[in-house]
Design an enzyme around this catalytic site. Sequence first.
Site, mmCIF file in Angstrom:
data_model
loop_
_atom_site.group_PDB
_atom_site.id
_atom_site.type_symbol
_atom_site.label_atom_id
_atom_site.label_comp_id
_atom_site.label_asym_id
_atom_site.label_seq_id
_atom_site.Cartn_x
_atom_site.Cartn_y
_atom_site.Cartn_z
ATOM 1 N N SER A 65 -15.914 -6.183 -48.867
ATOM 2 C CA SER A 65 -17.132 -6.203 -48.077
ATOM 3 C C SER A 65 -17.586 -7.648 -47.857
ATOM 4 C CB SER A 65 -18.207 -5.351 -48.768
ATOM 5 O OG SER A 65 -19.318 -5.164 -47.929
ATOM 6 N N ASP A 203 -15.153 0.082 -44.909
ATOM 7 C CA ASP A 203 -15.517 -0.819 -46.012
ATOM 8 C C ASP A 203 -14.572 -0.758 -47.208
ATOM 9 O OD1 ASP A 203 -16.923 -2.395 -47.804
ATOM 10 O OD2 ASP A 203 -18.489 -0.909 -48.163
#
EC number: 3.1.1.-
Length: 374
Positions: A65, A203
């Site tokens: 991330s 993600d």
Amino acid sequence: MILATTSSTCATLGEMVTVLSIDGGGIKGIIPAIILEFLEGQLQEVDNNADARLADYFDVIGGTSTGGLLTAMITTPNENNRPFAAAKDIVPFYFEHGPHIFNYSGSILGPMYDGKYLLQVLQEKLGETRVHQALTEVAISSFDIKTNKPVIFTKSNLAESPQLDAKMYDICYSTAAAPIYFPPHYFVTHTSNGDRYEFNLVDGGVATVGDPALLSLSVATKLAQVDPKFASIKSLDYKQMLLLSLGTGTNSEFDKTYTAQETAKWGPLRWMLAIQQMTNAASSYMTDYYISTVFQARHSQNNYLRVQENALTGTTTEMDDASEANMELLVQVGETLLKKPVSKDSPETYEEALKRFAKLLSDRKKLRANKASY
């Protein structure tokens, strides 16, 4: 963990594999950015070299991330084949672009943010650079929602999986495409023999639950097996690892606990909101616990340093509050964290531990350079 220089550490320092791992957390990436800026400054001071960069000292840099974004910023080369961003450039990057990245799309049915600005700025900053061009080994995670499998982008995997030599901006957007917040990312790569591969990614936290430290260690283990500069290492174990793991802070409100009577009346929505927070906090704790235990079992506890703020409150707990006021608070959190003790059992601060870490990294780099010159 308290980092300390020991005789056994010094004896094998030149053969150690150095690893940097950076957690996910959206705008809270400002916290590890402050830590990285301090560490890079210490390396420059120790080596008397204003051009010293983190990528010069770490064999593996991993992130998920926002940690994946930081990884790309400090490992992607510029036209002079040096990192396009120094550590001191990261916080200004968040201040300049954060409010535009986290600009509510107004959609009720779709993701909170359309991701267009994020992808645009990544394309501008990272250009056409691909994984193989990274200045050191990287480990950036994502998750393919079509194959239902994690996708790990590393240089050392390219020989057996050339389709993973994707553009860095595609990788960075993918690892940051948190469900609910940003749309998934679709892109295609082509290998030299013409094979076409599709990716449908979200993600990286879906694969690593925010803390990529174990992933980074796994990549380091493989790197030691395939990279000629580690040829003298016959069998890598944790005694030959030097790991710095940076968190983006945890929510102290998580520690308030819930009662069985209270949660018995919760519906699906209330549980959905709470369970992600619980899972992330528990996973981060368990990753740290596991790594600490393994390093300690190998009598190598001094080779691992976890830097984490465990008492975030208010707006600083939000991964998408990119208001100037909140970003200033996150800077303060990072700066204050440096002054805090590493553990309850020792007065040594993170600042002092990082200074010691910088000295170890510098010594290791010099020992390896001297060995290579013979």
